[in-house]
Design a protein around this motif. Structure first.
Motif, PDB file in Angstrom:
ATOM      1  N   ASP A  47       0.820  -1.208   0.000  1.00  0.00           N
ATOM      2  CA  ASP A  47       0.000   0.000   0.000  1.00  0.00           C
ATOM      3  C   ASP A  47       0.857   1.263   0.000  1.00  0.00           C
ATOM      4  N   ALA A  48       1.913   1.241  -0.825  1.00  0.00           N
ATOM      5  CA  ALA A  48       2.815   2.386  -0.905  1.00  0.00           C
ATOM      6  C   ALA A  48       2.739   2.980  -2.318  1.00  0.00           C
ATOM      7  N   HIS A  49       3.826   3.526  -2.796  1.00  0.00           N
ATOM      8  CA  HIS A  49       3.851   4.227  -4.072  1.00  0.00           C
ATOM      9  C   HIS A  49       4.285   3.357  -5.228  1.00  0.00           C
ATOM     10  N   GLY A  50       4.336   2.057  -5.055  1.00  0.00           N
ATOM     11  CA  GLY A  50       4.740   1.162  -6.141  1.00  0.00           C
ATOM     12  C   GLY A  50       6.239   1.206  -6.355  1.00  0.00           C
ATOM     13  N   TYR A  51       6.627   1.043  -7.609  1.00  0.00           N
ATOM     14  CA  TYR A  51       8.045   1.030  -7.953  1.00  0.00           C
ATOM     15  C   TYR A  51       8.587   2.448  -8.076  1.00  0.00           C
ATOM     16  N   ILE A  52       9.807   2.637  -7.613  1.00  0.00           N
ATOM     17  CA  ILE A  52      10.504   3.913  -7.757  1.00  0.00           C
ATOM     18  C   ILE A  52      11.586   3.670  -8.799  1.00  0.00           C
ATOM     19  N   ILE A  53      11.340   4.188 -10.010  1.00  0.00           N
ATOM     20  CA  ILE A  53      12.150   3.813 -11.169  1.00  0.00           C
ATOM     21  C   ILE A  53      12.810   5.026 -11.823  1.00  0.00           C
ATOM     22  N   LEU A  54      13.717   4.731 -12.740  1.00  0.00           N
ATOM     23  CA  LEU A  54      14.404   5.760 -13.506  1.00  0.00           C
ATOM     24  C   LEU A  54      13.466   6.393 -14.531  1.00  0.00           C
ATOM     25  N   PRO A  55      13.688   7.666 -14.884  1.00  0.00           N
ATOM     26  CA  PRO A  55      12.865   8.294 -15.918  1.00  0.00           C
ATOM     27  C   PRO A  55      12.862   7.511 -17.231  1.00  0.00           C
ATOM     28  N   ASP A  56      14.001   6.902 -17.573  1.00  0.00           N
ATOM     29  CA  ASP A  56      14.091   6.117 -18.795  1.00  0.00           C
ATOM     30  C   ASP A  56      13.111   4.944 -18.783  1.00  0.00           C
ATOM     31  N   SER A  57      12.998   4.282 -17.651  1.00  0.00           N
ATOM     32  CA  SER A  57      12.042   3.168 -17.525  1.00  0.00           C
ATOM     33  C   SER A  57      10.612   3.675 -17.642  1.00  0.00           C
ATOM     34  N   LEU A  67       3.204   0.178 -12.515  1.00  0.00           N
ATOM     35  CA  LEU A  67       2.978   0.094 -11.077  1.00  0.00           C
ATOM     36  C   LEU A  67       3.804   1.131 -10.319  1.00  0.00           C
ATOM     37  N   SER A  68       4.137   2.213 -11.003  1.00  0.00           N
ATOM     38  CA  SER A  68       4.876   3.316 -10.402  1.00  0.00           C
ATOM     39  C   SER A  68       3.960   4.526 -10.391  1.00  0.00           C
ATOM     40  N   PHE A  69       3.571   4.963  -9.201  1.00  0.00           N
ATOM     41  CA  PHE A  69       2.530   5.974  -9.091  1.00  0.00           C
ATOM     42  C   PHE A  69       3.054   7.390  -8.911  1.00  0.00           C
ATOM     43  N   GLY A  70       4.365   7.579  -8.863  1.00  0.00           N
ATOM     44  CA  GLY A  70       4.914   8.903  -8.594  1.00  0.00           C
ATOM     45  C   GLY A  70       5.240   9.726  -9.822  1.00  0.00           C
ATOM     46  N   GLY A  71       5.155   9.135 -10.988  1.00  0.00           N
ATOM     47  CA  GLY A  71       5.452   9.874 -12.202  1.00  0.00           C
ATOM     48  C   GLY A  71       6.883   9.703 -12.665  1.00  0.00           C
ATOM     49  N   GLU A  72       7.163  10.306 -13.794  1.00  0.00           N
ATOM     50  CA  GLU A  72       8.443  10.137 -14.474  1.00  0.00           C
ATOM     51  C   GLU A  72       9.652  10.559 -13.637  1.00  0.00           C
ATOM     52  N   PHE A  73       9.527  11.628 -12.871  1.00  0.00           N
ATOM     53  CA  PHE A  73      10.682  12.156 -12.137  1.00  0.00           C
ATOM     54  C   PHE A  73      10.629  11.882 -10.637  1.00  0.00           C
ATOM     55  N   TYR A  74       9.804  10.922 -10.242  1.00  0.00           N
ATOM     56  CA  TYR A  74       9.707  10.562  -8.828  1.00  0.00           C
ATOM     57  C   TYR A  74      10.985   9.885  -8.337  1.00  0.00           C
ATOM     58  N   GLY A  75      11.587   9.045  -9.167  1.00  0.00           N
ATOM     59  CA  GLY A  75      12.828   8.361  -8.785  1.00  0.00           C
ATOM     60  C   GLY A  75      13.955   9.324  -8.442  1.00  0.00           C
ATOM     61  N   PRO A  76      14.267  10.280  -9.338  1.00  0.00           N
ATOM     62  CA  PRO A  76      15.319  11.241  -9.007  1.00  0.00           C
ATOM     63  C   PRO A  76      14.992  12.077  -7.761  1.00  0.00           C
TER      64      PRO A  76
END
Length: 95
Positions: A47-57, A67-76
């Motif tokens: 029940d969190a924000h899913g995957y925290i991934i690179l903008p490229d992904s 399954l990444s709910f923070g958007g393109e620049f959430y990882g950085p």
């Protein structure tokens, strides 16, 4: 996000999701440069924000980006916040 440090050597960072292994490696290396012996990352996946991934992904629309709910620049953003937490603790310990 939270940071716990034991004996000024072992840092434990909590994340609001599952952190990409690339960010994990970079944060561990950055922590060692700062003087930590070990940096451990704990992702809060239920029940969190899913995957925290690179903008490229994110741009390639991989499985993880679905399954990444923070958007393109959430990882950085998360990476910078984690680095800031690690640095703040180092600065606090020096003063």
């Amino acid at each position: 996000m939270n940071l716990l440090v034991f004996n000024q050597l072992h840092a434990f960072v909590t994340m609001p999701g599952e952190l990409s292994c690339i960010y994990d490696r970079k944060l561990k290396e950055k922590g060692k440069e700062m003087g930590y012996q070990q940096v451990s990352i704990f992702g809060l996946t239920n029940d969190a924000h899913g995957y925290i991934i690179l903008p490229d992904s994110w741009q390639k629309k991989t499985y993880e980006s679905n399954l990444s709910f923070g958007g393109e620049f959430y990882g950085p953003l998360i990476e910078k916040k984690a680095e800031a937490l690690l640095q703040q603790m180092i600065n606090k310990e020096r003063n």
